[in-house]
Write a protein that holds these residues in place. Structure first.
Motif, PDB file in Angstrom:
ATOM      1  N   ARG A 166       0.986  -1.560   0.079  1.00 29.80           N
ATOM      2  CA  ARG A 166      -0.146  -0.151  -0.053  1.00 29.80           C
ATOM      3  C   ARG A 166       0.873   1.031   0.114  1.00 29.80           C
ATOM      4  O   ARG A 166       0.775   2.111  -0.874  1.00 29.80           O
ATOM      5  N   ARG A 170       1.216   3.840  -3.980  1.00 35.31           N
ATOM      6  CA  ARG A 170       0.338   4.638  -2.641  1.00 35.31           C
ATOM      7  C   ARG A 170      -1.120   4.869  -3.890  1.00 35.31           C
ATOM      8  O   ARG A 170      -2.575   5.426  -3.711  1.00 35.31           O
ATOM      9  N   ASP A 173      -3.420   1.859  -3.867  1.00 36.80           N
ATOM     10  CA  ASP A 173      -4.306   2.042  -2.269  1.00 36.80           C
ATOM     11  C   ASP A 173      -5.259   3.109  -2.367  1.00 36.80           C
ATOM     12  O   ASP A 173      -6.319   2.792  -2.355  1.00 36.80           O
ATOM     13  N   ASN A 177      -9.048   1.259  -2.122  1.00 32.36           N
ATOM     14  CA  ASN A 177      -9.366   1.888  -0.679  1.00 32.36           C
ATOM     15  C   ASN A 177      -9.151   3.041  -0.890  1.00 32.36           C
ATOM     16  O   ASN A 177      -8.985   3.656  -0.224  1.00 32.36           O
TER      17      ASN A 177
END
Length: 574
Positions: A166, A170, A173, A177
């Motif tokens: 993660r 990023r 991510d 998420n």
């Protein structure tokens, strides 16, 4: 990435890219796509009674798809959220040519592709807010598959949760998420709130050099670089304090800076070698005023973000409502260790450290020894915001002597959740005293303290022109963001934290080792594309499964190779 390193999914997506171009579709169009709505706006404002949002243009990632013959449902995610799409073959392909639906949407588009759609909003029979698609366009073809994240009844399965991946990726991510984005939006709001607070007081935001000839303003180990044209060493700044105080000398009554600072030191859950700090300096103030100012600022930030001052942090609740307790460093150490450090010599402090089982080394002076005692025995106990005040002179080379307590300075550090959050002084403006403090730091450096300060002669010269009584404060934005977003690691509040180098994948076995098993060179390349890089891996595969896999791969990717016989495969794996 070479062809041999591509996964099966990556090969398929590249083939789709080629097919799109054969159809005359550019997968990365240059022209503007005129978005006129966001998912959040649609969800907040759509009304069946008003029958609004009749012509919406939205764009984002294709995140799911349910194909059901002539009609399909999908999900689009933009930067504000997700919304369901409904596609009907005969509506997006009005004429006889159904390629856009049958081939492009069903076969050549993939999860993760960025698409643009035009249509109107409606509610399905089960009440799901949906965009009825009239036009669809590929805006960017994704060549890597996203991690598969499944949800059922609000429960997430197979989440992209490996912390190392993660932090390294990023961008992935943030896609899979979406709640991660909320942390960074709040971080930006924290800084915006601080700016507004300072600006209303009439203070000026400024910029100071990142590359400095002398790294001053803090006790820390700097990063060193070299300027080729000037042929001199330069340092990435460890603090912006001395430059900001030069501006106070120059006539500014209040200046502040959100600065990127760099310290060549360890990394852990609260330290990153590159970090953001806010420093502010206000003329004609002292550290008592600055404590009140800091309390007011933090209370404002908490209420701006959440409408309250009591916030969760791990297993604790932290209350940012002012006022905060004020405890002298000497009293804190006495309370937690039973030792009174007042007036103790370097040797006496080393003896105290020995009794407290705190490691020391010969380079440590009295300030460093006291700092070690406080850090080991006191700091972690302060969960609620607490000002630790009146530091020993040896710990504070840039701080004014205490007006009533010999040997101490007018300095505070704000402790929250067991860590320092802010550091502030009544600033030392006596150039002779300042020179003596710098010279003491020089002696510490000679003893081997690589965090001791340099002597900044230009800063001393500035002080000799006269700096008004001033108070300054620095606050770590990363740690503040951690506290205000209930994040346990500094890496959670940095988009791109510093990481150890990625481990390189193990070297593939040479083609010759596969060919020694009787596998032809053309099939060796296929085997490696399927992700089998080591001959030993073949020994762990059942022949029947492997035969079906390679024949299926050959067909799916239209390689045109003659499939091996089952007996050949058995021989390869024997």
């Amino acid at each position: 990435m070479s062809t041999e390193e591509l996964s099966e999914q990556e090969v398929i997506r590249r083939n789709s890219l080629t097919e799109l171009r054969k159809l005359g579709i550019e997968p990365y169009p240059a022209e503007e796509f005129p978005v006129n709505a966001k998912t959040e706006e649609i969800r907040a404002n759509y009304s069946p009674e008003k029958n609004n949002f009749k012509e919406v243009i939205i764009a984002g990632r294709l995140m799911s798809r349910r194909i059901m013959g002539k009609a399909s449902f999908a999900e689009l995610q933009d930067d504000k959220g997700r919304i369901q799409l409904y596609l009907n073959r005969d509506e997006i392909c009005e004429g006889e040519d159904k390629t856009l639906y049958n081939t492009v949407f069903k076969k050549l588009m993939d999860i993760g592709d960025i698409i643009g759609i035009k249509g109107f909003v409606f509610l399905t029979q089960v009440g799901e807010l949906t965009v009825h698609v009239k036009e669809i366009k590929i805006l960017s073809k994704a060549l890597r598959p996203l991690p598969v994240v499944k949800k059922k009844d609000g429960v997430v399965f197979d989440s992209f949760s490996d912390l190392e991946q993660r932090y390294r990726q990023r961008y992935v991510d943030l896609i899979v998420n979406p709640s991660v984005k909320d942390v960074f939006i709040r971080r930006a709001k924290i800084m915006d709130t601080m700016r507004s607070f300072f600006n209303k007081q009439g203070y000026t935001e400024v910029e100071t050099p990142i590359l400095q000839s002398i790294p001053g303003g803090a006790a820390a180990r700097p990063f060193i670089t070299h300027h080729n044209s000037l042929n001199i060493p330069l340092y990435l700044r460890i603090a912006d304090e001395l430059y900001l105080k030069r501006l106070i000398v120059g006539g500014f009554d209040g200046v502040y800076e959100f600065a990127k600072d760099f310290r060549n030191e360890g990394m852990d859950r609260t330290h990153n070698p590159e970090f953001t700090v806010m420093e502010i300096y206000v003329a004609y103030k002292d550290y008592n005023w600055m404590m009140n100012f800091t309390e007011e600022m933090l209370e404002l930030i908490a209420t701006t973000l959440y409408g309250k001052t009591l916030l969760p942090m791990g297993d604790n609740e932290i209350d940012f409502k002012r006022p905060y307790p004020r405890i002298t460093m000497q009293q804190s150490i006495l309370d937690h260790t039973g030792f009174d450090i007042g007036g103790k010599s370097e040797d006496e402090l080393k003896e105290i450290c020995k009794k407290l089982e705190i490691e020391v080394d010969p380079s440590m002076g009295t300030g460093k020894l006291i700092d070690e005692i406080f850090g080991a025995k006191c700091e972690g106990t302060y969960i609620q915001p607490t000002f630790i005040i009146d530091y020993p002179k040896e710990m504070s080379p840039l701080t004014k002597k205490h007006r009533t307590k010999p040997g101490l300075t007018e300095r505070f550090e704000l402790m929250v959740n067991g860590k320092e959050l802010a550091n502030a002084y009544s600033e030392l403006n006596d150039p002779i005293d300042q020179k003596e403090r710098f010279e003491y730091q020089l002696r510490l450096s000679a003893k081997g303290d690589d965090e001791a300060m340099f002597i900044d002669h230009d800063f001393l010269r500035a002080l000799e022109y006269g700096m008004p009584p001033t108070s300054g404060m620095g606050i770590g934005i990363d740690r503040l963001a951690m506290l205000m977003t209930n994040s346990i690691s500094i890496q959670d509040v940095l988009f791109f934290p510093q990481m150890k180098p990625e481990k390189k994948a193990a070297q593939d076995d040479a083609d010759e080792l596969f060919e020694a098993l009787g596998i032809s060179n053309e099939w060796v390349k296929v085997v490696k594309k399927m992700g089998i890089k080591k001959v030993q891996s073949l020994k762990e595969i059942k022949p029947g499964k492997f035969f079906n896999d390679i024949c299926g791969y050959n067909k799916k990717n239209k390689l045109g190779l003659k499939n091996p016989a089952m007996d050949d495969v058995i021989q390869w794996l024997s």
